[in-house]
Design a protein around this motif. Structure first.
Motif, PDB file in Angstrom:
ATOM      1  N   ASP A  40     121.149  -7.317   5.073  1.00 43.87           N
ATOM      2  CA  ASP A  40     120.577  -7.513   3.592  1.00 43.87           C
ATOM      3  C   ASP A  40     120.576  -6.408   2.777  1.00 43.87           C
ATOM      4  O   ASP A  40     119.844  -5.426   3.239  1.00 43.87           O
ATOM      5  CB  ASP A  40     119.122  -8.009   3.626  1.00 43.87           C
ATOM      6  N   THR A  70     116.959  -5.259   1.199  1.00 45.88           N
ATOM      7  CA  THR A  70     116.009  -4.757   1.979  1.00 45.88           C
ATOM      8  C   THR A  70     116.440  -3.548   3.105  1.00 45.88           C
ATOM      9  O   THR A  70     115.698  -2.991   3.616  1.00 45.88           O
ATOM     10  CB  THR A  70     115.498  -5.849   2.889  1.00 45.88           C
ATOM     11  N   ASN A  81     119.374  -9.708   7.946  1.00 45.60           N
ATOM     12  CA  ASN A  81     118.912 -11.278   7.124  1.00 45.60           C
ATOM     13  C   ASN A  81     118.914 -12.309   8.379  1.00 45.60           C
ATOM     14  O   ASN A  81     119.993 -12.920   8.586  1.00 45.60           O
ATOM     15  CB  ASN A  81     119.888 -11.414   6.273  1.00 45.60           C
TER      16      ASN A  81
END
Length: 393
Positions: free
Chosen positions: A148, A151, A155
């Protein structure tokens, strides 16, 4: 013949080192190529390796051929190191290879021989050499969601949803630990979930274990792989001694074959040796001889493990120090670096910001934003923090 060839595309990592070497600035910093460096900027020869090497010099009596499979003592040591105390231990065979890249290619060739219609699923992103190696072996390549980019973590939902679509003509390549290039590792729960999917849907796991011991330690880094091998009929593993034994230039790797039965594994090994004979024939012996000596000697094993822990702890310390230094300067954009494992972190920097780091600050990183935290020196951290803040403002 040669005149009609078009120029080859330079390797994005190895070509970077050539540019770095030509840079005359005294304060230049190499965070590109994936090697561990100590606080003097050196990639040291480990004490256990030096001791084993001295003993080898004194006792070795020949430089004759070892054999297609390389050192069988070394191969067994790798099986013991990765799969001890699992049901897979006694149904796994190994072939020594020229580094983990050699293992990747030989295993890819074997997969293509067994089923030319195979698709290999790679993490998005993955190690830069995974795709070309698989395609060179004639295999199809597909990427599955992994990292991701917001972040800077795995993921998980997207990854498992995608892998649920993999089937019997598929091979799923997993990073055993210390994901390259992101530094974001799957959890033990993820290993369990992927194992369940493999058993349900019939795809074969292919684990690339290049950084064992550099994340959370030997046991923790290998826990997911051990669980998977313990609960699955067939899988293949590529492993390397470049990082955890510091044997980069010795090209010391192993291809491991886990079969439903040892007879199945031995048949696959025979085919792998035939493929090796048509390629490099035999792997280099020196690095494997050193590792075998260390792992069959209790005292040397203890020395090696202690050194490995020191390197692993130093990498963690560098990560934490960089994040704290950035925080003290009012920057909380890179806190994820402290959570990543192993040598690398994917910073999220754009190619333009990476070029600014190189041009304005003499800091070299890979164009996709990967930095080698393990290449840092403590005295460079403050300068790196200032540079990161400057290119992200």
């Amino acid at each position: 013949m040669f005149a009609q060839l078009s120029p080859a595309q330079p390797d994005p990592i190895l070509s970077l080192s050539l540019i770095y070497n030509a840079d005359l600035r005294d304060h230049k910093m190499d965070l590109g190529i994936g090697v561990y460096r100590n606080n003097h900027g050196q990639t040291p020869i480990m004490t256990a390796i030096s001791q084993a090497e001295q003993r080898l010099i004194q006792t070795q009596t020949t430089k004759s051929y070892v054999g297609l499979a390389g050192s069988e003592v070394f191969n067994q040591c790798m099986i013991d190191l990765l799969l001890a105390d699992t049901s897979a231990h006694n149904r796994t065979v190994g072939v020594q290879t020229p580094g983990a890249s050699g293992a990747l290619r030989m295993l890819a060739d074997l997969i293509h021989f067994a089923n030319a219609d195979t698709t290999v699923w790679l993490t998005d992103p993955s190690y830069v050499n995974h795709k070309p190696v698989m395609e060179a072996a004639g295999l199809k390549v597909k990427f599955y969601p992994y990292f991701d980019r917001v972040t800077k973590r795995v993921n998980t939902d997207a990854m498992l949803s995608a892998l649920a679509q993999a089937g019997r003509n598929d091979v799923v390549l997993l990073h055993g630990c210390c994901h390259n290039p992101t530094g974001a590792d799957i959890s033990f729960d993820d290993w369990q979930a992927i194992t369940a999917l493999a058993n349900k849907n019939g795809f074969m796991p292919f684990v690339d274990m290049a950084y064992l011991g550099f994340g959370e330690g030997l046991e923790q880094d290998g826990a997911g792989l051990k669980f998977m091998a313990d609960n699955i009929e067939e899988m293949v593993i590529a492993t390397s001694c470049s990082k955890n034994f510091g044997l980069y230039r010795e090209r010391t790797g192993t291809a491991l074959l886990v079969g439903n039965t040892v007879n199945d594994a031995q048949k696959a090994k025979g085919r792998l040796l035939t493929l090796a004979r048509a390629s490099y024939t035999m792997p280099p012996d020196h690095g494997a001889a050193l590792v075998a000596d260390i792992l069959t000697d209790t005292a040397l094993t203890a020395v090696w493990k202690q050194e490995l822990v020191m390197m692993q702890q130093r990498i963690i310390g560098l990560r934490q120090c960089l994040v704290k230094t950035l925080a003290a300067k009012g920057c909380d954009q890179f806190t994820f670096i402290a959570d990543h494992k192993g040598m690398f972190s994917m910073t999220g920097l754009s190619p333009e910001q990476i070029m600014r780091l190189r041009d304005e600050f003499a800091i070299y990183a890979v164009g996709d934003g990967r930095v080698n935290i393990a290449g840092l020196q403590e005295q460079q951290i403050d300068y790196l923090a200032d540079a990161l803040i400057a290119v992200t403002q």
